[in-house]
Design a protein around this motif. Structure first.
Motif, mmCIF file in Angstrom:
data_model
loop_
_atom_site.group_PDB
_atom_site.id
_atom_site.type_symbol
_atom_site.label_atom_id
_atom_site.label_comp_id
_atom_site.label_asym_id
_atom_site.label_seq_id
_atom_site.Cartn_x
_atom_site.Cartn_y
_atom_site.Cartn_z
ATOM 1 N N PHE A 18 10.500 8.659 2.508
ATOM 2 C CA PHE A 18 9.296 9.410 2.192
ATOM 3 C C PHE A 18 8.942 10.290 3.380
ATOM 4 O O PHE A 18 9.229 9.942 4.521
ATOM 5 C CB PHE A 18 8.147 8.453 1.874
ATOM 6 C CG PHE A 18 8.423 7.629 0.654
ATOM 7 C CD1 PHE A 18 8.214 8.155 -0.603
ATOM 8 C CD2 PHE A 18 8.912 6.348 0.765
ATOM 9 C CE1 PHE A 18 8.478 7.407 -1.739
ATOM 10 C CE2 PHE A 18 9.183 5.592 -0.357
ATOM 11 C CZ PHE A 18 8.968 6.120 -1.615
ATOM 12 N N GLY A 19 8.316 11.401 3.125
ATOM 13 C CA GLY A 19 8.003 12.333 4.194
ATOM 14 C C GLY A 19 6.534 12.375 4.549
ATOM 15 O O GLY A 19 5.678 12.396 3.662
ATOM 16 N N LEU A 20 6.258 12.376 5.820
ATOM 17 C CA LEU A 20 4.908 12.532 6.347
ATOM 18 C C LEU A 20 4.907 13.708 7.309
ATOM 19 O O LEU A 20 5.898 13.966 7.987
ATOM 20 C CB LEU A 20 4.462 11.276 7.102
ATOM 21 C CG LEU A 20 4.399 9.970 6.320
ATOM 22 C CD1 LEU A 20 4.033 8.821 7.263
ATOM 23 C CD2 LEU A 20 3.407 10.071 5.183
ATOM 24 N N PHE A 47 10.310 6.196 6.764
ATOM 25 C CA PHE A 47 9.840 7.511 6.333
ATOM 26 C C PHE A 47 10.321 8.579 7.291
ATOM 27 O O PHE A 47 10.651 8.305 8.437
ATOM 28 C CB PHE A 47 8.313 7.551 6.205
ATOM 29 C CG PHE A 47 7.576 7.195 7.474
ATOM 30 C CD1 PHE A 47 7.299 8.155 8.438
ATOM 31 C CD2 PHE A 47 7.168 5.895 7.701
ATOM 32 C CE1 PHE A 47 6.631 7.828 9.606
ATOM 33 C CE2 PHE A 47 6.491 5.552 8.872
ATOM 34 C CZ PHE A 47 6.217 6.524 9.827
ATOM 35 N N ALA A 73 0.752 13.856 3.458
ATOM 36 C CA ALA A 73 1.952 13.563 2.671
ATOM 37 C C ALA A 73 1.803 14.252 1.328
ATOM 38 O O ALA A 73 0.792 14.072 0.648
ATOM 39 C CB ALA A 73 2.123 12.068 2.487
ATOM 40 N N GLU A 74 2.783 15.067 0.988
ATOM 41 C CA GLU A 74 2.786 15.789 -0.282
ATOM 42 C C GLU A 74 1.452 16.501 -0.527
ATOM 43 O O GLU A 74 0.904 16.459 -1.626
ATOM 44 C CB GLU A 74 3.130 14.845 -1.426
ATOM 45 C CG GLU A 74 4.524 14.262 -1.299
ATOM 46 C CD GLU A 74 4.903 13.361 -2.457
ATOM 47 O OE1 GLU A 74 4.158 13.277 -3.445
ATOM 48 O OE2 GLU A 74 5.961 12.733 -2.352
ATOM 49 N N TYR A 91 -1.507 4.670 0.699
ATOM 50 C CA TYR A 91 -0.683 5.781 0.249
ATOM 51 C C TYR A 91 0.710 5.288 -0.136
ATOM 52 O O TYR A 91 1.222 5.610 -1.215
ATOM 53 C CB TYR A 91 -0.583 6.866 1.320
ATOM 54 C CG TYR A 91 0.406 7.938 0.919
ATOM 55 C CD1 TYR A 91 0.056 8.892 -0.034
ATOM 56 C CD2 TYR A 91 1.696 7.947 1.437
ATOM 57 C CE1 TYR A 91 0.974 9.845 -0.445
ATOM 58 C CE2 TYR A 91 2.616 8.906 1.030
ATOM 59 C CZ TYR A 91 2.258 9.851 0.093
ATOM 60 O OH TYR A 91 3.166 10.786 -0.325
#
Length: 96
Positions: A18-20, A47, A73-74, A91
């Protein structure tokens, strides 16, 4: 200029991490503290972390002003000024 920091454990190609994004600026001790805390959490939470200097872009500077660091995030702001582990856990629970 944006920089990235990858978790070595996240290099597993079976799933993407997942991207932060942390919007920060140089010489900001709060930014440095949040980034360091996130680096420690990468081992457990797997992440991708991107750090974006708000002063590198006029639009970002206008958008964030003195409200840095901001963890996003997103497109969703998770927290700002200090890492909020409860908000980050919420989250991750929502997206996983």
């Amino acid at each position: 200029m944006a920089t990235t920091a990858n978790n070595p454990a996240a290099s597993d190609t079976r799933r993407d991490p997942f991207g932060l994004v942390v919007y920060s600026r140089e010489n900001c001790h709060l930014c440095q503290d949040m980034i360091a805390a996130l680096h420690k959490l990468q081992v457990q939470l797997s992440f991708h972390l991107e750090v974006v200097d708000v002063d590198s872009d006029e639009a970002l500077r206008s958008r964030f002003g003195l409200k840095v660091p901001v963890l996003v995030a997103e497109g969703e702001e998770i927290c700002h000024y200090h890492l909020d582990p409860v908000a980050l856990d919420a989250y991750f629970a929502k997206i996983r």
